[in-house]
Design a protein around this motif. Structure first.
Motif, PDB file in Angstrom:
ATOM      1  N   LYS A  51       1.037  -1.367  -0.266  1.00 45.45           N
ATOM      2  CA  LYS A  51      -0.152  -0.161   0.407  1.00 45.45           C
ATOM      3  C   LYS A  51       0.498   1.247   0.209  1.00 45.45           C
ATOM      4  N   LYS A  52       2.282   1.436   0.939  1.00 41.94           N
ATOM      5  CA  LYS A  52       2.766   2.633   0.697  1.00 41.94           C
ATOM      6  C   LYS A  52       3.501   3.183  -0.397  1.00 41.94           C
ATOM      7  N   GLY A  53       3.657   1.750  -0.952  1.00 40.01           N
ATOM      8  CA  GLY A  53       3.725   1.460  -2.637  1.00 40.01           C
ATOM      9  C   GLY A  53       2.967   1.554  -4.091  1.00 40.01           C
ATOM     10  N   MET A  54       1.428   1.571  -3.785  1.00 42.10           N
ATOM     11  CA  MET A  54       0.477   1.900  -4.348  1.00 42.10           C
ATOM     12  C   MET A  54       0.512   3.601  -4.170  1.00 42.10           C
ATOM     13  N   LYS A  55       0.017   3.931  -3.244  1.00 43.37           N
ATOM     14  CA  LYS A  55      -0.403   5.585  -3.271  1.00 43.37           C
ATOM     15  C   LYS A  55       1.515   5.939  -3.090  1.00 43.37           C
ATOM     16  N   GLY A  56       2.513   6.082  -2.299  1.00 46.84           N
ATOM     17  CA  GLY A  56       3.491   6.735  -2.490  1.00 46.84           C
ATOM     18  C   GLY A  56       4.273   7.243  -3.828  1.00 46.84           C
ATOM     19  N   VAL A  57       4.277   5.996  -4.513  1.00 52.32           N
ATOM     20  CA  VAL A  57       5.017   5.798  -5.673  1.00 52.32           C
ATOM     21  C   VAL A  57       4.059   5.675  -7.172  1.00 52.32           C
ATOM     22  N   TYR A  58       3.451   5.056  -6.968  1.00 50.44           N
ATOM     23  CA  TYR A  58       2.739   4.716  -8.229  1.00 50.44           C
ATOM     24  C   TYR A  58       1.734   5.447  -8.602  1.00 50.44           C
ATOM     25  N   GLN A  59       0.443   5.754  -7.157  1.00 51.51           N
ATOM     26  CA  GLN A  59      -0.325   7.173  -7.016  1.00 51.51           C
ATOM     27  C   GLN A  59      -1.928   5.698  -7.468  1.00 51.51           C
ATOM     28  N   HIS A  60      -2.377   5.899  -9.520  1.00 51.53           N
ATOM     29  CA  HIS A  60      -2.898   5.874 -10.260  1.00 51.53           C
ATOM     30  C   HIS A  60      -3.103   4.506 -10.892  1.00 51.53           C
ATOM     31  N   CYS A  61      -3.406   3.552  -9.944  1.00 56.98           N
ATOM     32  CA  CYS A  61      -3.899   2.467 -11.114  1.00 56.98           C
ATOM     33  C   CYS A  61      -4.743   2.022 -11.321  1.00 56.98           C
ATOM     34  N   SER A  62      -5.249   1.474 -12.589  1.00 55.55           N
ATOM     35  CA  SER A  62      -6.490   1.201 -13.025  1.00 55.55           C
ATOM     36  C   SER A  62      -6.885  -0.160 -12.440  1.00 55.55           C
ATOM     37  N   GLU A  63      -7.812  -0.609 -11.919  1.00 57.64           N
ATOM     38  CA  GLU A  63      -8.669  -1.720 -11.594  1.00 57.64           C
ATOM     39  C   GLU A  63      -7.540  -3.397 -12.732  1.00 57.64           C
ATOM     40  N   LYS A  64      -7.476  -3.184 -13.952  1.00 55.16           N
ATOM     41  CA  LYS A  64      -7.283  -3.557 -14.983  1.00 55.16           C
ATOM     42  C   LYS A  64      -5.684  -4.253 -15.218  1.00 55.16           C
ATOM     43  N   HIS A  65      -4.770  -2.755 -14.141  1.00 53.90           N
ATOM     44  CA  HIS A  65      -3.980  -3.624 -14.203  1.00 53.90           C
ATOM     45  C   HIS A  65      -3.443  -3.857 -12.758  1.00 53.90           C
ATOM     46  N   LEU A  66      -4.377  -4.729 -11.659  1.00 57.01           N
ATOM     47  CA  LEU A  66      -3.473  -4.079 -10.651  1.00 57.01           C
ATOM     48  C   LEU A  66      -3.064  -5.248 -10.217  1.00 57.01           C
ATOM     49  N   ASN A  67      -3.298  -6.167 -10.761  1.00 58.07           N
ATOM     50  CA  ASN A  67      -2.811  -7.323 -11.113  1.00 58.07           C
ATOM     51  C   ASN A  67      -1.327  -7.093 -11.050  1.00 58.07           C
ATOM     52  N   ARG A  68      -1.118  -6.974 -12.075  1.00 56.00           N
ATOM     53  CA  ARG A  68       0.288  -6.123 -12.810  1.00 56.00           C
ATOM     54  C   ARG A  68       1.291  -6.228 -11.404  1.00 56.00           C
TER      55      ARG A  68
END
Length: 319
Positions: A257-274
């Motif tokens: 979660k820290k990486g997703m919020k702090g680094v990637y910030q925006h991620c569509s659901e269709k790419h979340l698995n990646r």
């Protein structure tokens, strides 16, 4: 192998990068991807002025080939040393590195190129090991979390001309199975219901395992399948009872979660698995399991073989 640094020649010289990749791909000698013949003496390096570097001709079938054929690097116009550097940066940064930062670090011409490279590297990080987690005397922790809002499309317009959206699901479920002191398997699922979660746990955890979870009803009946099923009651403020806890799974989710919020910030659901795949790969090649940055990078480079990723497939979801 010593830890790689950003000054390593394989990250700055395309010939040295190619030589390094060839050693990883062909540890037993060059292998023709067309006919499968093995051995450095079974192919010839072509050296014509108009011949691209690293091109070999098979003596058995007379077909030309390079080390990148049949990998995620095939047909890429980006120099191989930049591919290796991008892979190293994604492997060495615990919480990931954004495509925009990759674009700057690698001096790429466009954000789209960096974004596509990052997804190709994540494709290489997919875990193909079907070995069950746990075993006799071992503990596997199972837990789920929710990240972000699911994508929805408008169903119709209202009389005022505004779009009307269907009722949203609360968030995107991610299920993690973490062997204590070992590897993890992580999944993004459409719905985290009992049938889905139970199927994942039973397909990936050895029945001789001690299963640790919270008090969620998703794991009800697990005691009938595994050596034991022990729980902690988070709703009552209990987070550990003796060695019974889900701290390893929660630690994984914390980094994710820290990486997703702090680094990637925006991620569509269709790419979340990646992205789930990326964080799972780094967890499974962490220092505790004997890996350094160079070894982790080499594992990702080995994972490029046998995988292709076109832009069309990158722009689609995969499960």
């Amino acid at each position: 192998m010593t830890a790689a640094t950003l000054s390593d020649p394989i990250f700055h010289d395309a010939d040295k990068a190619r030589a390094h990749f060839e050693k990883l791909r062909w540890p037993n000698g060059r292998t023709c991807p067309h006919c499968g013949v093995i051995g450095d003496d079974q192919s010839t390096l072509l050296k014509g002025k108009s011949t691209r570097p690293g091109l070999y001709k098979c003596k058995a079938c007379s077909e030309p080939f390079t080390a990148t054929i049949g990998t995620v690097y095939e047909d890429s116009k980006v120099p191989l040393n930049k591919w290796l550097l991008a892979t190293h940066l994604m492997c060495a940064n615990k919480k990931g590195i954004s495509a925009l930062q990759l674009q700057r670090e690698l001096a790429l011409g466009s954000y789209r190129t960096a974004w596509f490279m990052a997804h190709r590297i994540r494709e290489a990080m997919i875990d193909t090991d079907d070995t069950l987690l746990g075993g006799e005397g071992k503990v596997v922790e199972a837990d789920e979390t929710y990240y972000g809002k699911p994508a929805v499309s408008p169903t119709k317009r209202t009389r005022g001309g505004d779009f009307k959206y269907p009722k949203k699901r609360n968030s995107r479920p991610v299920v993690a199975l973490v062997e204590r002191g070992g590897k993890a398997k992580v999944f993004h699922v459409a719905v985290a219901d009992k049938a889905t979660v139970s199927a994942i746990v039973m397909a990936n955890v050895d029945p001789a395992t001690r299963l640790h979870t919270d008090e969620s009803s998703l794991y009800k009946g697990a005691a009938d399948v595994f050596a034991s099923h022990e729980t902690v009651k988070h709703s009552a403020g209990e987070y550990a009872r003796g060695d019974v806890n889900t701290n390893s799974a929660e630690g994984f989710f914390g980094v994710f979660k820290k990486g997703m919020k702090g680094v990637y910030q925006h991620c569509s659901e269709k790419h979340l698995n990646r992205y789930v795949t990326e964080f799972g790969f780094r967890h499974n090649t962490r220092a505790l399991l004997g890996f350094n940055d160079a070894m982790r990078t080499d594992e990702a480079l080995k994972g490029t073989v046998g995988k292709r990723l076109t832009y069309r497939r990158t722009d689609e979801a995969y499960v």
